[in-house]
Design an enzyme around this catalytic site. Structure first.
Site, PDB file in Angstrom:
ATOM      1  CB  CYS A   1       0.434  -1.288   4.733  1.00 24.49           C
ATOM      2  SG  CYS A   1       1.795  -2.009   3.803  1.00 24.49           S
TER       3      CYS A   1
ATOM      4  CG  HIS B   1      -1.444  -3.251   0.236  1.00 24.47           C
ATOM      5  ND1 HIS B   1      -0.814  -2.760  -0.887  1.00 24.47           N
ATOM      6  CD2 HIS B   1      -0.532  -3.140   1.246  1.00 24.47           C
ATOM      7  CE1 HIS B   1       0.415  -2.377  -0.569  1.00 24.47           C
ATOM      8  NE2 HIS B   1       0.607  -2.582   0.720  1.00 24.47           N
TER       9      HIS B   1
END
Ligand code: NDP
Ligand code: PHD
Length: 326
Positions: free
Chosen positions: A126, A233
């Site tokens: 990710c 994130h």
């Protein structure tokens, strides 16, 4: 008759995957939702229809699926992805199990496309996905010499267990997913520690960046950190370019790219944040500024929804890319 299966359909990523099927208009005549025995029998809503989740067993791959999207962890992928492949399915795998195998394509559809030597296609890590999406225009316009990443990763990256540790930690409960409380804390530790002192998450960012950008000799380093944020994130990138540019030229490289949003007005307190990235499909960049301690070097701040672009959305984009090609 197109038969599609989602493995890990009851998880944080799998649940979003179902939403992404609808959003990206994936046409399946038959959709099968699979999980472990724990969730088998549960009902999930898919495009207004109730579907019953079934247990993944060694018999399942024989059912002749055309496409299988897996997000059920590395060991499930290790065991089952080759079985689906042997039975003629194209597998898009979200785990880190196959990514660095030489004959496995590692795909971010805005950057590359599968060659389909093998029928297992890997969805990257990710934090790496959002980082390479931001690096690609810099690579194209100025060339890349070196990247140093520091990540600030949300607990949703650890699935339902990570979300539980953050939520229940706020009420004083001891963690079960992380080795320390994540509430009111920051952990410089994601995935297991390797012999070289790096974590596996850091090593994945290093290796996968080189593979996706097809720059095997790129100098890359990473420090990956878990922060008490539910979702999205953030990555700080310190990037050394081959050819020098001005700050404005670096910002311009990010403009007019549909899958990148530049938010860089510090005078108005405008910069990307995880809260604003959540639920969004693009990768956000900002805080572009020169790093005077090194030649041709810039700081770039980058945020993205790790469950969407970092996992479910990227996998479904790969699926669409392949379905449209076949
Ligand atoms: N691209 C990336 O960087 C990311 C990749 N991932 C990958 O996706 C995986 C799942 O993540 P996430 O959804 O957050 O995790 P969750 O813990 O929320 O969900 C795990 C899912 O996997 C299923 N599962 C577990 N074991 C098996 C098994 N033996 N057979 C079949 N299904 C099984 C679970 O089923 P049940 O409900 O029955 O327990 C559940 O559906 C991760 O382990 C990772 O490999 C995740 C996030 C980002
Ligand atoms: N490691 C990521 C999520 C994940 O599952 O990554 P990978 O698929 O590379 O193991 C995180 O914790 O935020």
């Amino acid at each position: 008759m197109v038969k599609v299966a989602i493995v890990g359909a009851t998880g944080v990523v799998g649940t979003k995957m179902i939403e992404m099927f609808e959003q990206y208009g994936i046409k399946a005549d038959e959709l099968t939702l699979l999980s472990s025995a724990r969730s088998a029998g549960k009902s999930l809503q898919v495009m207004g229809e109730e579907l019953t989740v079934r247990e993944l067993t060694e018999e399942t791959p024989k059912q002749g699926f055309d496409y299988v999207v897996m997000s059920a962890g590395g060991s499930t992928s290790r065991q089952f992805a080759p079985l689906f492949e042997e039975n003629g399915s194209i597998v898009i795998d979200n785990s880190s199990q196959w990514r660095m195998h030489e004959d496995i394509d590692l795909i971010v559809p805005e950057i590359n496309a599968p060659k389909l030597g093998r029928k297992i296609i890997a969805n990257p890590n990710c934090s790496t996905i959002q980082s390479v999406v931001a690096l690609q225009p810099l690579k194209e316009q100025f060339g890349l010499k070196r990247v140093n990443y520091t990540t600030y990763q949300a607990v949703s990256g650890s699935g339902s267990g990570g979300l539980r540790d953050l939520e229940e930690g706020a009420r004083g409960k001891a963690p079960t997913t992380y080795p320390h409380p994540i509430h009111d804390n920051v952990l410089p530790h994601i995935d297991v520690f390797l012999e070289n002192g790096y974590t596996k998450e850091e090593q994945k960012m290093i290796d996968e960046t080189r593979k996706i950008l097809e720059l095997p000799d790129l100098a890359v380093s990473a420090t990956c950190v878990r922060v008490p944020v539910s979702n999205s994130h953030s990555v700080h990138m310190n990037v050394t370019l081959e050819n020098d540019a001005t700050e404005e030229e670096v910002r311009d490289a990010f403009r007019n790219i549909p899958h990148i949003t530049l938010v860089d007005n510090p005078e108005n307190n405008e910069y990307p944040t995880p809260l604003e990235s959540t639920g969004r499909s693009e990768v956000f960049v900002g805080r572009v500024r020169r790093d005077d301690s090194l030649e041709n070097t810039f700081h770039v701040w980058c945020t993205a929804d790790n469950i969407l672009k970092g996992a479910a959305q990227n996998s479904v984009q790969i699926l669409k890319q392949i379905m449209e090609r076949e």
